[in-house]
Design a protein around this motif. Sequence first.
Motif, mmCIF file in Angstrom:
data_model
loop_
_atom_site.group_PDB
_atom_site.id
_atom_site.type_symbol
_atom_site.label_atom_id
_atom_site.label_comp_id
_atom_site.label_asym_id
_atom_site.label_seq_id
_atom_site.Cartn_x
_atom_site.Cartn_y
_atom_site.Cartn_z
ATOM 1 N N ASN A 29 29.124 129.443 67.348
ATOM 2 C CA ASN A 29 29.755 129.684 68.658
ATOM 3 C C ASN A 29 30.273 128.411 69.322
ATOM 4 N N LYS A 30 30.635 127.423 68.521
ATOM 5 C CA LYS A 30 31.270 126.229 69.083
ATOM 6 C C LYS A 30 32.748 126.513 69.343
ATOM 7 N N THR A 31 33.322 127.370 68.528
ATOM 8 C CA THR A 31 34.698 127.819 68.732
ATOM 9 C C THR A 31 34.709 129.338 68.773
ATOM 10 N N TRP A 32 35.713 129.890 69.365
ATOM 11 C CA TRP A 32 35.880 131.343 69.479
ATOM 12 C C TRP A 32 34.692 131.981 70.209
ATOM 13 N N ARG A 33 34.035 131.229 71.098
ATOM 14 C CA ARG A 33 32.875 131.782 71.800
ATOM 15 C C ARG A 33 33.264 132.873 72.794
ATOM 16 N N HIS A 34 34.565 132.955 73.114
ATOM 17 C CA HIS A 34 35.024 134.007 74.016
ATOM 18 C C HIS A 34 35.098 135.364 73.320
ATOM 19 N N VAL A 35 34.916 135.364 71.979
ATOM 20 C CA VAL A 35 34.962 136.616 71.206
ATOM 21 C C VAL A 35 33.526 137.073 70.963
#
Length: 160
Positions: free
Chosen positions: A152-158
Amino acid sequence: MDIDKEAFWSKVDIKDTAKECWNWLGAKKPKGYGNLRANKQYLLAHRVSFELANGPIPNGFIVCHTCDNPSCCNPSHLMLGTNKSNSIDMLIKNRQKDKKYAAKGARNGMSKLNEEKVLAIRRDYKAGLKNQYELAEFYGVTQPAIGSILRNKTWRHVNG
């Protein structure tokens, strides 16, 4: 434009080199843009600077700062643009105040993934169907990119 050039430039901190910002010393708007009154109207200092150096601003164009300093009046730091090009520049440089408009996820033009693929990556990894390297190869990204998604370092908004 009927502006007293000498009076205008006296309110600008003109530096020795064109590389440095020339900050407006007069009144400023809350976001830092120089503000002046001339001919019974309020004008933005960077727009006046651009016009004094280059002539009138064509219809449909705005004056953008290449230095991202709202108070800068250095003509070599100013360029014509559109609202759209200025917004794209803001997103690329991550200058927006409201991060909900950040160029993240599928809104980033360089993204190889979308929300559906990210959910599938997380689902397949959790189920043990594929390891990070297999997922990276399948989706055409690197293993570290997959690892960042899973942590969840990237795309954590998903979420899902």
